[in-house]
Design a protein around this motif. Structure first.
Motif, PDB file in Angstrom:
ATOM      1  N   LEU A  14       2.412   2.230   7.660  1.00 49.38           N
ATOM      2  CA  LEU A  14       1.623   1.093   8.124  1.00 49.38           C
ATOM      3  C   LEU A  14       2.357   0.412   9.273  1.00 49.38           C
ATOM      4  O   LEU A  14       3.523   0.072   9.140  1.00 49.38           O
ATOM      5  CB  LEU A  14       1.452   0.096   6.977  1.00 49.38           C
ATOM      6  CG  LEU A  14       0.363  -0.945   7.103  1.00 49.38           C
ATOM      7  CD1 LEU A  14      -0.988  -0.292   7.286  1.00 49.38           C
ATOM      8  CD2 LEU A  14       0.350  -1.822   5.865  1.00 49.38           C
ATOM      9  N   ALA A  76      -7.561   4.998  -3.611  1.00 50.55           N
ATOM     10  CA  ALA A  76      -7.875   3.943  -2.656  1.00 50.55           C
ATOM     11  C   ALA A  76      -9.340   4.068  -2.263  1.00 50.55           C
ATOM     12  O   ALA A  76     -10.005   5.060  -2.576  1.00 50.55           O
ATOM     13  CB  ALA A  76      -6.983   4.072  -1.426  1.00 50.55           C
ATOM     14  N   GLY A 106      -4.619  -6.749  -3.419  1.00 51.73           N
ATOM     15  CA  GLY A 106      -5.220  -5.465  -3.074  1.00 51.73           C
ATOM     16  C   GLY A 106      -4.230  -4.337  -2.851  1.00 51.73           C
ATOM     17  O   GLY A 106      -4.396  -3.520  -1.935  1.00 51.73           O
ATOM     18  N   TYR A 107      -3.202  -4.240  -3.708  1.00 53.45           N
ATOM     19  CA  TYR A 107      -2.204  -3.178  -3.587  1.00 53.45           C
ATOM     20  C   TYR A 107      -1.865  -2.581  -4.948  1.00 53.45           C
ATOM     21  O   TYR A 107      -1.910  -3.268  -5.970  1.00 53.45           O
ATOM     22  CB  TYR A 107      -0.912  -3.705  -2.960  1.00 53.45           C
ATOM     23  CG  TYR A 107      -0.975  -3.866  -1.459  1.00 53.45           C
ATOM     24  CD1 TYR A 107      -0.603  -2.832  -0.604  1.00 53.45           C
ATOM     25  CD2 TYR A 107      -1.411  -5.064  -0.901  1.00 53.45           C
ATOM     26  CE1 TYR A 107      -0.667  -2.987   0.768  1.00 53.45           C
ATOM     27  CE2 TYR A 107      -1.473  -5.225   0.476  1.00 53.45           C
ATOM     28  CZ  TYR A 107      -1.096  -4.178   1.306  1.00 53.45           C
ATOM     29  OH  TYR A 107      -1.159  -4.330   2.682  1.00 53.45           O
ATOM     30  N   SER A 124      -1.923   0.315  -0.263  1.00 49.74           N
ATOM     31  CA  SER A 124      -3.147  -0.458  -0.065  1.00 49.74           C
ATOM     32  C   SER A 124      -4.320   0.162  -0.822  1.00 49.74           C
ATOM     33  O   SER A 124      -4.593   1.349  -0.689  1.00 49.74           O
ATOM     34  CB  SER A 124      -3.477  -0.535   1.427  1.00 49.74           C
ATOM     35  OG  SER A 124      -4.787  -1.039   1.631  1.00 49.74           O
ATOM     36  N   ARG A 126      -7.359  -0.566  -0.265  1.00 49.32           N
ATOM     37  CA  ARG A 126      -8.432  -0.357   0.699  1.00 49.32           C
ATOM     38  C   ARG A 126      -8.239   0.902   1.531  1.00 49.32           C
ATOM     39  O   ARG A 126      -9.143   1.722   1.649  1.00 49.32           O
ATOM     40  CB  ARG A 126      -8.563  -1.568   1.626  1.00 49.32           C
ATOM     41  CG  ARG A 126      -9.740  -1.434   2.605  1.00 49.32           C
ATOM     42  CD  ARG A 126     -10.024  -2.731   3.308  1.00 49.32           C
ATOM     43  NE  ARG A 126      -8.930  -3.150   4.173  1.00 49.32           N
ATOM     44  CZ  ARG A 126      -8.997  -4.218   4.979  1.00 49.32           C
ATOM     45  NH1 ARG A 126     -10.085  -4.973   4.979  1.00 49.32           N
ATOM     46  NH2 ARG A 126      -7.992  -4.538   5.745  1.00 49.32           N
ATOM     47  N   ASN A 129      -2.614   2.847   2.880  1.00 48.68           N
ATOM     48  CA  ASN A 129      -1.381   2.680   3.657  1.00 48.68           C
ATOM     49  C   ASN A 129      -0.264   2.153   2.764  1.00 48.68           C
ATOM     50  O   ASN A 129      -0.514   1.561   1.710  1.00 48.68           O
ATOM     51  CB  ASN A 129      -1.610   1.727   4.825  1.00 48.68           C
ATOM     52  CG  ASN A 129      -2.574   2.301   5.840  1.00 48.68           C
ATOM     53  OD1 ASN A 129      -2.596   3.500   6.089  1.00 48.68           O
ATOM     54  ND2 ASN A 129      -3.386   1.442   6.430  1.00 48.68           N
ATOM     55  N   GLU A 130       0.992   2.342   3.206  1.00 48.45           N
ATOM     56  CA  GLU A 130       2.129   2.052   2.345  1.00 48.45           C
ATOM     57  C   GLU A 130       3.118   1.069   2.966  1.00 48.45           C
ATOM     58  O   GLU A 130       3.301   1.037   4.182  1.00 48.45           O
ATOM     59  CB  GLU A 130       2.875   3.357   2.016  1.00 48.45           C
ATOM     60  CG  GLU A 130       1.987   4.394   1.343  1.00 48.45           C
ATOM     61  CD  GLU A 130       2.677   5.743   1.213  1.00 48.45           C
ATOM     62  OE1 GLU A 130       3.881   5.835   1.545  1.00 48.45           O
ATOM     63  OE2 GLU A 130       2.019   6.711   0.786  1.00 48.45           O
ATOM     64  N   ILE A 167       0.784 -10.549   4.806  1.00 49.05           N
ATOM     65  CA  ILE A 167      -0.189  -9.533   4.410  1.00 49.05           C
ATOM     66  C   ILE A 167      -1.629 -10.011   4.585  1.00 49.05           C
ATOM     67  O   ILE A 167      -2.546  -9.541   3.915  1.00 49.05           O
ATOM     68  CB  ILE A 167       0.039  -9.087   2.949  1.00 49.05           C
ATOM     69  CG1 ILE A 167       0.022 -10.310   2.004  1.00 49.05           C
ATOM     70  CG2 ILE A 167       1.365  -8.343   2.818  1.00 49.05           C
ATOM     71  CD1 ILE A 167       0.027  -9.941   0.535  1.00 49.05           C
ATOM     72  N   SER A 170      -4.952  -6.103   7.539  1.00 46.16           N
ATOM     73  CA  SER A 170      -4.769  -4.730   7.047  1.00 46.16           C
ATOM     74  C   SER A 170      -3.498  -4.096   7.593  1.00 46.16           C
ATOM     75  O   SER A 170      -3.128  -2.997   7.179  1.00 46.16           O
ATOM     76  CB  SER A 170      -5.985  -3.875   7.426  1.00 46.16           C
ATOM     77  OG  SER A 170      -6.170  -3.867   8.831  1.00 46.16           O
ATOM     78  N   SER A 171      -2.848  -4.768   8.540  1.00 48.73           N
ATOM     79  CA  SER A 171      -1.577  -4.288   9.091  1.00 48.73           C
ATOM     80  C   SER A 171      -0.489  -5.321   8.817  1.00 48.73           C
ATOM     81  O   SER A 171      -0.208  -6.180   9.655  1.00 48.73           O
ATOM     82  CB  SER A 171      -1.705  -4.039  10.600  1.00 48.73           C
ATOM     83  OG  SER A 171      -2.640  -3.033  10.874  1.00 48.73           O
TER      84      SER A 171
END
Length: 229
Positions: A14, A76, A106-107, A124, A126, A129-130, A167, A170-171
């Motif tokens: 990510l 996910a 959301g993780y 994630s 959604r 991603n890590e 957080i 999304s990035s």
């Protein structure tokens, strides 16, 4: 797999950026504001508990998490993330343990055990991603940030460090990270409010007895950056 567990460094998938950092604490010379010194006996994380409790943890999220032999599957929204154990001896060894579905942010939270160390992995829900962290993350009251601390004053396999991530998007972005070096390390990291945390900085008084002397500190969001006070 040996009894000792050391950090297996994972590449972050990510994108992130460091907004502010403080890397000047390696000499442990910053003095606590209060001047208060406390007796401390920090404890290293017993990672065996995470592996023994994994089955029960998976049951709590069985609709989106499963294990098939050596493979841990995290479903996910856009793809399935598969984390596969490698039980061979040596530095390539790795073993995953599912800890929890952190619904509030959301993780998925996963422990990553290496040949002689460990770290924590956030995946994630959604996008899959890590985020890789050396300490177990704690979430701010407003759910917009997470922080993690790591301490190892014995073997020195893990860093003595603190990270703060934003957080909101999304990035996720690293807003703050500091490395205390080899002679001191942080413990008892807690959010006071959305813009302040407190922790204890430990120094070994007696390595043989693992006795620590601790000083209380705060990390505060001041004028757009995090500062240790």
């Amino acid at each position: 797999m040996g009894k000792a567990i050391i950090t297996l460094f994972l590449l972050l998938t990510l994108p992130y950026s460091i907004l502010a950092s403080d890397r000047n604490l390696s000499n442990c010379e910053i003095k606590p504001q209060s001047g208060k010194t406390i007796q401390s006996n920090y404890a290293q994380i017993d990672t065996t508990l995470y592996f023994s409790e994994e089955q029960a943890n998976i049951k709590k999220a069985s609709k989106i998490v499963s294990r098939k032999g050596e493979e841990l599957e995290l479903k996910a929204q856009t793809r399935t993330v598969v984390l596969k154990n490698n039980l061979t001896e040596g530095e390539s060894a790795v073993k995953y343990a599912f800890i929890s579905h952190m619904k509030d942010i959301g993780y998925f939270l996963v422990l990553v055990g290496g040949w002689e160390g460990h770290e924590f992995l956030l995946v994630s829900v959604r996008a899959g991603n890590e985020i890789s962290l050396e300490g177990r993350p704690i979430v701010s009251p407003d759910k917009k940030r997470l922080a993690a601390s790591s301490i190892d004053l014995e073997a020195g396999y893990l860093s003595n460090s603190i990270q703060i991530w934003n957080i909101e998007t999304s990035s996720p972005k690293i807003e703050f990270e500091t490395d205390f070096g080899e002679k001191c390390g942080p413990s008892d990291l807690k959010w006071i409010n959305n813009q302040s945390l407190k922790f204890i900085r430990n120094t070994l008084e007696s390595p043989e007895k693992l006795k620590c002397l601790g000083s209380e500190f705060q990390i505060n969001w001041i004028k757009g950056k995090w500062e240790i006070k």
